[in-house]
Design an enzyme around this catalytic site. Structure first.
Site, short mmCIF file in Angstrom:
data_model
loop_
_atom_site.label_atom_id
_atom_site.label_comp_id
_atom_site.label_asym_id
_atom_site.label_seq_id
_atom_site.Cartn_x
_atom_site.Cartn_y
_atom_site.Cartn_z
N LEU A 91 49.45 -109.40 -52.66
CA LEU A 91 48.71 -108.66 -53.69
C LEU A 91 49.53 -108.55 -54.98
CD1 LEU A 91 46.50 -105.63 -53.09
CD2 LEU A 91 48.29 -105.39 -54.79
N VAL A 94 49.58 -111.89 -56.90
CA VAL A 94 48.35 -112.19 -57.64
C VAL A 94 48.18 -111.22 -58.80
CG1 VAL A 94 45.84 -112.29 -57.46
CG2 VAL A 94 47.25 -113.24 -55.63
N GLU A 95 48.50 -109.96 -58.59
CA GLU A 95 48.28 -108.96 -59.63
C GLU A 95 49.17 -109.18 -60.85
OE1 GLU A 95 46.25 -106.61 -60.14
OE2 GLU A 95 45.29 -106.04 -58.25
N SER A 96 50.47 -109.34 -60.63
CA SER A 96 51.41 -109.34 -61.75
C SER A 96 52.36 -110.51 -61.74
CB SER A 96 52.23 -108.05 -61.73
OG SER A 96 53.02 -108.00 -60.55
N TYR A 179 39.38 -112.97 -57.00
CA TYR A 179 40.60 -112.22 -56.74
C TYR A 179 40.89 -112.14 -55.25
CZ TYR A 179 43.55 -108.06 -56.30
OH TYR A 179 44.54 -107.17 -55.96
#
Length: 244
Positions: A91, A94-96, A179
């Site tokens: 997570l 993918v997020e940052s 996402y």
């Protein structure tokens, strides 16, 4: 006497004065948050301003002390909240892209990209500090896993779109479905593999009643039927013409 034409210069000046703060805000988010933002974007202005203020408060301590490595923090946080191994790492990737100072075009902050309202709800005072930011992201993800009874796909969708928008399926809003696929792909790559099964050769078992030879060669096999041939009977009993 000639009349003076009404000049449009004051309106242009007012428009430029209104656009300059907007452009500066978006450019600051793009520069400090390492992201792409359209300079004239009017979306999430309050969230982006909040993120820049939080970044300004965090940056001095960061310059003096630096940040620890994210990988050990992620593993410790996953164990603390009993998350599936590799899920939080996927997570955050993918997020940052594992960048602690990331700011999204919507104003999400830190490695787990917490929105200002979510960070306040989770009591994360500095979302750019990796330790409390990852702790807040893990708690929020654990809540979604509990809400959706361990369904990883729905929990990841709720982390992105909010639990109220996940009604038994991944919402199709042009963002969340892609996402979720990205997070699950990274999770499949980061999760530990099960150990391979050992394939030991099985030794042949002796037949029931067989006696061990103890290294001696077995003798000739004797027939078990009697030396006298058995009587042959037809369908009704003794065969016709038999002497027995």
């Amino acid at each position: 006497m000639r009349r003076r034409r009404a000049s449009g210069f004051p309106w242009v000046k007012v428009g430029l004065c209104a656009l300059i703060p907007l452009v500066l805000l978006n450019l600051a988010v793009a520069f400090f948050g390492n992201t792409h933002v359209f300079p004239l974007s009017l979306s999430f202005l309050e969230e982006k301003a909040h993120a820049l203020a939080a970044y300004a408060r965090h940056r001095p301590s960061c310059l003096l002390e630096g940040h620890p490595e994210l990988a050990p923090l992620i593993r410790d946080t996953e164990r603390r909240y009993r998350l599936p191994s590799g899920l939080l790492g996927a997570l955050v990737e993918v997020e940052s892209n594992t960048q602690p100072h990331r700011i999204s075009p919507a104003g999400a902050m830190g490695p787990g990209q917490l929105m200002p309202s979510t960070a306040s709800l989770l009591r994360v005072e500095d979302p750019f500090d990796p330790a409390p930011a990852l702790d807040g992201s893990a708690r929020y993800l654990a809540e979604q896993l509990a809400r959706f009874r361990g369904n990883v796909r729905l929990a990841v969708a709720a982390y992105n779109a909010g639990p109220g928008n996940v009604n038994g399926r991944v919402p199709r809003n042009g963002e969340t479905e892609f996402y979720v696929d990205k997070v699950l792909t990274a999770y499949e790559r980061l999760r530990p593999r099960p150990p391979p099964r050992s394939t030991k050769p099985t030794s042949a078992r002796p037949w029931p009643g067989a006696s061990p030879t103890r290294g001696r060669s077995p003798g000739p096999v004797r027939p078990r039927y009697p030396t006298r041939p058995p009587r042959c009977r037809g369908a009704g009993g003794m065969r016709p013409g038999s002497a027995w």
